[in-house]
Design a protein around this motif. Sequence first.
Motif, PDB file in Angstrom:
ATOM      1  N   ARG A 199       0.816  -1.585   0.571  1.00 53.68           N
ATOM      2  CA  ARG A 199       0.072   0.293  -0.302  1.00 53.68           C
ATOM      3  C   ARG A 199       0.974   1.423  -0.309  1.00 53.68           C
ATOM      4  O   ARG A 199       0.426   2.660  -0.403  1.00 53.68           O
ATOM      5  CB  ARG A 199      -0.962  -0.035   1.096  1.00 53.68           C
ATOM      6  N   GLU A 200       1.873   1.357   0.948  1.00 58.94           N
ATOM      7  CA  GLU A 200       2.836   2.263   0.998  1.00 58.94           C
ATOM      8  C   GLU A 200       3.252   2.776  -1.233  1.00 58.94           C
ATOM      9  O   GLU A 200       4.340   3.775  -0.819  1.00 58.94           O
ATOM     10  CB  GLU A 200       4.066   2.409   2.105  1.00 58.94           C
ATOM     11  N   LEU A 201       3.236   1.897  -1.881  1.00 57.87           N
ATOM     12  CA  LEU A 201       3.697   2.299  -3.281  1.00 57.87           C
ATOM     13  C   LEU A 201       2.861   3.343  -4.270  1.00 57.87           C
ATOM     14  O   LEU A 201       3.240   3.881  -4.655  1.00 57.87           O
ATOM     15  CB  LEU A 201       3.499   1.212  -3.664  1.00 57.87           C
ATOM     16  N   PHE A 202       0.993   3.403  -3.227  1.00 56.62           N
ATOM     17  CA  PHE A 202       0.333   3.684  -4.207  1.00 56.62           C
ATOM     18  C   PHE A 202       0.591   5.602  -3.376  1.00 56.62           C
ATOM     19  O   PHE A 202       0.609   5.804  -2.339  1.00 56.62           O
ATOM     20  CB  PHE A 202      -1.316   3.510  -3.146  1.00 56.62           C
ATOM     21  N   ASP A 203      -0.365   6.528  -4.341  1.00 59.25           N
ATOM     22  CA  ASP A 203       0.000   7.746  -3.697  1.00 59.25           C
ATOM     23  C   ASP A 203      -1.605   7.824  -3.176  1.00 59.25           C
ATOM     24  O   ASP A 203      -2.299   6.621  -3.044  1.00 59.25           O
ATOM     25  CB  ASP A 203       0.278   8.728  -5.166  1.00 59.25           C
ATOM     26  N   LYS A 204      -2.062   9.350  -2.510  1.00 58.11           N
ATOM     27  CA  LYS A 204      -2.980   8.623  -1.611  1.00 58.11           C
ATOM     28  C   LYS A 204      -4.769   8.982  -2.565  1.00 58.11           C
ATOM     29  O   LYS A 204      -5.225   8.113  -2.399  1.00 58.11           O
ATOM     30  CB  LYS A 204      -3.261   9.788  -0.868  1.00 58.11           C
ATOM     31  N   ALA A 205      -4.618   9.392  -3.553  1.00 62.64           N
ATOM     32  CA  ALA A 205      -6.047   9.325  -4.817  1.00 62.64           C
ATOM     33  C   ALA A 205      -5.787   7.925  -5.063  1.00 62.64           C
ATOM     34  O   ALA A 205      -7.369   7.540  -5.150  1.00 62.64           O
ATOM     35  CB  ALA A 205      -5.397  10.490  -5.250  1.00 62.64           C
ATOM     36  N   GLN A 210      -7.054   5.581  -2.339  1.00 66.49           N
ATOM     37  CA  GLN A 210      -8.630   5.535  -2.027  1.00 66.49           C
ATOM     38  C   GLN A 210      -9.380   4.575  -2.910  1.00 66.49           C
ATOM     39  O   GLN A 210      -9.877   3.580  -2.917  1.00 66.49           O
ATOM     40  CB  GLN A 210      -8.810   6.501  -2.295  1.00 66.49           C
ATOM     41  N   GLY A 211      -8.719   5.160  -4.344  1.00 68.16           N
ATOM     42  CA  GLY A 211      -9.652   4.390  -5.537  1.00 68.16           C
ATOM     43  C   GLY A 211      -9.545   2.570  -5.429  1.00 68.16           C
ATOM     44  O   GLY A 211     -10.321   1.770  -6.123  1.00 68.16           O
ATOM     45  N   THR A 212      -8.141   2.774  -4.890  1.00 70.24           N
ATOM     46  CA  THR A 212      -7.930   0.765  -4.954  1.00 70.24           C
ATOM     47  C   THR A 212      -8.895   0.181  -3.730  1.00 70.24           C
ATOM     48  O   THR A 212      -9.267  -1.032  -3.500  1.00 70.24           O
ATOM     49  CB  THR A 212      -6.106   0.069  -4.609  1.00 70.24           C
ATOM     50  N   LEU A 213      -8.483   0.899  -2.332  1.00 66.88           N
ATOM     51  CA  LEU A 213      -9.654   0.125  -1.871  1.00 66.88           C
ATOM     52  C   LEU A 213     -10.728   0.672  -1.724  1.00 66.88           C
ATOM     53  O   LEU A 213     -11.862  -0.576  -1.362  1.00 66.88           O
ATOM     54  CB  LEU A 213      -9.692   1.571  -0.427  1.00 66.88           C
ATOM     55  N   ASN A 214     -11.405   1.208  -3.097  1.00 67.47           N
ATOM     56  CA  ASN A 214     -12.600   1.261  -3.231  1.00 67.47           C
ATOM     57  C   ASN A 214     -12.965   0.144  -3.725  1.00 67.47           C
ATOM     58  O   ASN A 214     -14.208  -0.368  -3.556  1.00 67.47           O
ATOM     59  CB  ASN A 214     -13.290   2.654  -3.205  1.00 67.47           C
ATOM     60  N   ASP A 215     -12.098  -0.195  -4.841  1.00 69.39           N
ATOM     61  CA  ASP A 215     -12.632  -1.637  -5.252  1.00 69.39           C
ATOM     62  C   ASP A 215     -12.383  -2.665  -4.399  1.00 69.39           C
ATOM     63  O   ASP A 215     -13.927  -3.832  -4.806  1.00 69.39           O
ATOM     64  CB  ASP A 215     -10.886  -1.423  -6.634  1.00 69.39           C
ATOM     65  N   VAL A 216     -11.567  -3.204  -3.856  1.00 71.94           N
ATOM     66  CA  VAL A 216     -11.452  -4.029  -2.791  1.00 71.94           C
ATOM     67  C   VAL A 216     -12.491  -3.463  -1.902  1.00 71.94           C
ATOM     68  O   VAL A 216     -13.191  -4.780  -1.713  1.00 71.94           O
ATOM     69  CB  VAL A 216     -10.359  -3.896  -1.906  1.00 71.94           C
ATOM     70  N   ARG A 217     -13.224  -2.698  -1.523  1.00 72.42           N
ATOM     71  CA  ARG A 217     -15.059  -2.280  -0.775  1.00 72.42           C
ATOM     72  C   ARG A 217     -16.192  -3.416  -1.093  1.00 72.42           C
ATOM     73  O   ARG A 217     -16.732  -4.426  -1.289  1.00 72.42           O
ATOM     74  CB  ARG A 217     -15.006  -1.799   0.120  1.00 72.42           C
ATOM     75  N   ASP A 218     -15.917  -2.870  -2.008  1.00 73.85           N
ATOM     76  CA  ASP A 218     -16.855  -3.277  -3.254  1.00 73.85           C
ATOM     77  C   ASP A 218     -16.935  -4.576  -3.804  1.00 73.85           C
ATOM     78  O   ASP A 218     -17.876  -5.555  -3.942  1.00 73.85           O
ATOM     79  CB  ASP A 218     -17.020  -1.926  -5.229  1.00 73.85           C
ATOM     80  N   ASP A 226     -11.216  -1.293   7.961  1.00 74.31           N
ATOM     81  CA  ASP A 226     -11.426  -0.668   6.522  1.00 74.31           C
ATOM     82  C   ASP A 226     -12.173  -0.665   5.602  1.00 74.31           C
ATOM     83  O   ASP A 226     -12.420  -0.296   4.263  1.00 74.31           O
ATOM     84  CB  ASP A 226      -9.789   0.269   5.962  1.00 74.31           C
ATOM     85  N   VAL A 227     -12.255  -2.127   5.597  1.00 69.92           N
ATOM     86  CA  VAL A 227     -12.584  -3.189   4.465  1.00 69.92           C
ATOM     87  C   VAL A 227     -14.154  -3.517   4.283  1.00 69.92           C
ATOM     88  O   VAL A 227     -15.074  -2.155   3.655  1.00 69.92           O
ATOM     89  CB  VAL A 227     -12.405  -4.003   3.720  1.00 69.92           C
ATOM     90  N   LEU A 228     -14.555  -4.000   5.274  1.00 68.19           N
ATOM     91  CA  LEU A 228     -15.524  -4.371   5.554  1.00 68.19           C
ATOM     92  C   LEU A 228     -16.760  -3.815   6.361  1.00 68.19           C
ATOM     93  O   LEU A 228     -17.711  -3.248   6.205  1.00 68.19           O
ATOM     94  CB  LEU A 228     -15.652  -5.785   6.270  1.00 68.19           C
ATOM     95  N   LEU A 229     -16.237  -3.078   7.572  1.00 64.28           N
ATOM     96  CA  LEU A 229     -16.348  -2.285   8.416  1.00 64.28           C
ATOM     97  C   LEU A 229     -16.968  -1.033   7.713  1.00 64.28           C
ATOM     98  O   LEU A 229     -18.439  -0.148   7.861  1.00 64.28           O
ATOM     99  CB  LEU A 229     -15.850  -1.304   9.858  1.00 64.28           C
ATOM    100  N   LYS A 230     -16.643  -0.480   6.465  1.00 67.60           N
ATOM    101  CA  LYS A 230     -15.836   0.814   6.110  1.00 67.60           C
ATOM    102  C   LYS A 230     -17.865   0.576   5.252  1.00 67.60           C
ATOM    103  O   LYS A 230     -18.795   1.846   5.095  1.00 67.60           O
ATOM    104  CB  LYS A 230     -15.425   1.146   5.306  1.00 67.60           C
ATOM    105  N   LYS A 231     -18.034  -0.142   5.010  1.00 69.66           N
ATOM    106  CA  LYS A 231     -19.064  -0.695   4.006  1.00 69.66           C
ATOM    107  C   LYS A 231     -20.193  -0.913   4.387  1.00 69.66           C
ATOM    108  O   LYS A 231     -21.617  -0.248   3.957  1.00 69.66           O
ATOM    109  CB  LYS A 231     -18.933  -2.084   3.199  1.00 69.66           C
TER     110      LYS A 231
END
Length: 173
Positions: free
Chosen positions: A88-94, A97-105, A134-139
């Motif tokens: 995850r540290e390889l990703f810039d913030k934006a 966030q997009g990747t995290l939203n994809d994982v959540r979906d 960060d994934v299940l709880l946020k959904k």
Amino acid sequence: MISITEIVALISVIIAFVSFAIQQHLTRKQSRMDSKVRLHEGTRTLLLTALDDPDLLGAIGGGSEEGQKQRRYRQLWLNHIEMIFRQRELFDKAHWQGTLNDVRDFMEMPHMRSHWATYGEFYSANFREFMEKDVLLKKVEKRVMKKNDMSGKAETSRPKPEASLKAAQSSET
């Protein structure tokens, strides 16, 4: 007193250090990009495999019988999500966030939530915490907020992390 040649040598050394620092920065940036490309290639391979085999597509989306092949395929996806989390540290913030939203979906799929409920305990504590908070709880929070918006109620309480999986599982019934 410092001579002109010493000043020129000092400036040359400073320029060399700055040049080296810039080169190192660019090398790290390229390495990060290479890692992102490998992650995307892995995702693409998983998706293309599913498209070539309808049983595997059913394994993550539902609508097929449970079998070892499908469980293994879901496990590959969870492992892929863990790999993304580890890098995850390889990703810039934006982008993160997009990747995290994809994982959540993605984890909204009933078979994937069920698979996580069964096999999540075998993952490291920090990955489990990431998945739960960060994934299940946020959904779950988004579903609660959406439900409250529809009913006109304002809810300020937040579901407890350990309740997130139970709430996610109960929503599929």
